[in-house]
Design a protein around this motif. Structure first.
Motif, PDB file in Angstrom:
ATOM      1  N   LEU A 104     -12.123 -29.360 -16.617  1.00  0.00           N
ATOM      2  CA  LEU A 104     -11.252 -29.600 -18.521  1.00  0.00           C
ATOM      3  C   LEU A 104     -10.298 -28.467 -18.668  1.00  0.00           C
ATOM      4  O   LEU A 104      -9.686 -28.802 -19.038  1.00  0.00           O
ATOM      5  CB  LEU A 104     -12.241 -30.233 -19.499  1.00  0.00           C
ATOM      6  N   GLY A 107      -7.502 -28.209 -16.882  1.00  0.00           N
ATOM      7  CA  GLY A 107      -6.620 -29.400 -17.199  1.00  0.00           C
ATOM      8  C   GLY A 107      -5.927 -28.908 -18.725  1.00  0.00           C
ATOM      9  O   GLY A 107      -4.718 -29.563 -18.712  1.00  0.00           O
ATOM     10  N   LEU A 108      -6.595 -29.056 -19.929  1.00  0.00           N
ATOM     11  CA  LEU A 108      -6.309 -28.885 -20.884  1.00  0.00           C
ATOM     12  C   LEU A 108      -4.685 -27.981 -20.718  1.00  0.00           C
ATOM     13  O   LEU A 108      -3.705 -27.853 -20.997  1.00  0.00           O
ATOM     14  CB  LEU A 108      -7.613 -28.334 -22.206  1.00  0.00           C
ATOM     15  N   ASP A 147      -1.558 -35.040 -15.182  1.00  0.00           N
ATOM     16  CA  ASP A 147      -2.602 -33.839 -15.524  1.00  0.00           C
ATOM     17  C   ASP A 147      -3.593 -34.748 -17.072  1.00  0.00           C
ATOM     18  O   ASP A 147      -4.429 -34.091 -16.451  1.00  0.00           O
ATOM     19  CB  ASP A 147      -1.151 -32.600 -16.472  1.00  0.00           C
ATOM     20  N   VAL A 151      -6.901 -33.935 -16.837  1.00  0.00           N
ATOM     21  CA  VAL A 151      -8.299 -34.203 -18.067  1.00  0.00           C
ATOM     22  C   VAL A 151      -9.167 -35.024 -18.511  1.00  0.00           C
ATOM     23  O   VAL A 151     -10.460 -34.980 -19.107  1.00  0.00           O
ATOM     24  CB  VAL A 151      -7.390 -33.801 -19.147  1.00  0.00           C
ATOM     25  N   VAL A 167     -10.381 -34.799 -26.554  1.00  0.00           N
ATOM     26  CA  VAL A 167      -9.692 -35.560 -25.899  1.00  0.00           C
ATOM     27  C   VAL A 167     -10.071 -37.257 -26.348  1.00  0.00           C
ATOM     28  O   VAL A 167      -8.863 -38.173 -25.597  1.00  0.00           O
ATOM     29  CB  VAL A 167     -10.820 -35.141 -24.203  1.00  0.00           C
TER      30      VAL A 167
END
Length: 412
Positions: A104, A107-108, A147, A151, A167
């Motif tokens: 995470l 990914g962010l 992407d 996430v 998110v």
């Protein structure tokens, strides 16, 4: 504890996951905290220890419990409570959750990069090496979709509730823009991920993509997602979802002051005509006084956003969004009074322009716009104050706090 999304066919809304409920209902951040406690067995231990201790303390001769039994029961209960509280402060995270947390965080960062490309004007222009803008846009959208899905997938297994709150908010924004996204070939799946139809994207053209992800429009889909990613990346992963008490208090103070300034700028008392030394009405406004109030409004407006935007409370974020949208809708009117709104949504005020404006028009404008802003600023103040004064779940002293319109505190 990750996020679980169930998307129907009509206007999915993820905000319920992280929004403070009204009418005495539990705040969802507390729900997440409670769910984690149930999942990791803390509540089970607590109940067994509590009732086990109660039975032990009542096991004396006859119907009267022995004092030593009571003391022993209380001691055992307190020891278990201390262990549970310690587990709650420093939860044990499974290997799978650790991997999801790492994915995470990475990914962010990746999603910020791919979103940035879609908000950059250079993506929408041909390059000297012969690469067309259309090809660049297709590549940028494909990267964004990939992407974005990474996430969402990582967030579902993550225990970083501060980050997953943003998110979920991002996913809610995506769902709200599903129709516009479909125009450029992006569809929203039932599990919260998104899917790209490359052919539909190419037919849509680059103008629609640029408009949807515009960095110049603070209310665009791209700007909304960018703000969520900014704060998801900046907040710590664990601990209180409300951030520091100091920040909450400052934001609440700015919001309360903004509410007062908004009302003052529409009030009759501020626009009372100046009287001469004999007490006669001069027919002139106290321009300096009105300007000082307007300047205070601008300062508290900016101060509120500077501090409150880092909140993970969706009640705060929702009301900030409403204020931002109302301001954007009234940007031209504000500009006539020397108040400009920049790309980041912050205000500046030009003293000369403001003082040359028709004060009767200023009053009339703020009686509508100001009153509306005051309502949302009051809610920002409420939610930020709630965050500052209420913790999620059990506190260090064994008190249970519930975030929402009603606050409960019951000793365990």
């Amino acid at each position: 504890m990750g996020i679980g999304i169930n998307v129907g066919n009509t206007s999915p809304d993820y905000s319920y996951l992280f929004q403070s409920a009204s009418g005495g209902s539990l705040g969802n951040l507390n729900f997440i905290s409670d769910y984690a406690s149930i999942k990791n067995g803390s509540y089970g231990k607590l109940m067994k220890a509590y009732y086990g201790a109660g039975q032990s303390s009542a096991s004396g001769i006859g119907s009267t419990a022995s004092s030593s039994g009571e003391k022993s029961g209380r001691t055992r209960t307190n020891n278990v409570l201390e262990r549970i509280l310690e587990e709650k402060k420093n939860p044990k995270v499974s290997k799978e959750a650790q991997e999801a947390n790492a994915k995470l965080t990475t990914g962010l960062s990746d999603l910020k990069t791919s979103l940035s490309a879609l908000r950059n004007d250079s993506t929408y222009t041909d390059t000297a090496n012969g690469r067309s803008a259309a090809d660049k846009v297709v590549s940028a959208v494909k990267a964004y979709v990939s992407d974005y899905n990474d996430v969402v997938s990582a967030a579902k297994g993550s225990t970083l509730t501060n980050k997953t709150a943003y998110v979920a908010n991002m996913m809610s924004s995506t769902a709200a823009n599903a129709d516009k996204l479909s125009e450029i070939g992006i569809s929203v799946n039932s599990n919260g991920t998104i899917e790209l139809d490359e052919g539909a994207l190419k037919k849509a053209g680059i103008d629609k993509v640029q408009e949807l992800f515009s960095a110049k429009d603070i209310t665009s889909y791209g700007s909304t997602v960018a703000s969520r990613l900014q704060f998801a990346g900046s907040v710590s992963g664990t601990g209180s979802a409300s951030g520091s008490t100091d920040t909450s208090s400052t934001a609440a103070s700015n919001a309360a002051s903004l509410k007062a300034d908004s009302k003052a700028l529409g009030s009759d008392s501020l626009y009372e005509k100046v009287k001469d030394k004999d007490g006669n009405d001069t027919g002139k406004y106290d321009i300096d006084k009105i300007f000082a109030t307007a300047k205070s409004f601008v300062n508290h407006y900016n101060g509120m956003f500077d501090t409150a935007e880092s909140s993970s409370n969706s009640g705060v974020l929702a009301n900030l969004s409403y204020i931002r949208e109302k301001t954007a809708d009234n940007a031209n009117a504000l500009k006539q009074f020397g108040i400009d709104v920049n790309a980041k949504g912050r205000m500046t005020i030009d003293e000369d322009t403001f003082k040359k404006a028709d004060m009767s028009k200023v009053q009339k404008f703020f009686q509508n716009y100001g009153s509306s802003i005051a309502t949302n600023a009051s809610l920002v103040d409420y939610y930020m104050t709630t965050q500052a004064n209420a913790a999620n779940g059990y506190t260090s002293d064994g008190t249970y706090n519930v975030q929402g319109n009603a606050r409960y505190a019951s000793n365990v």
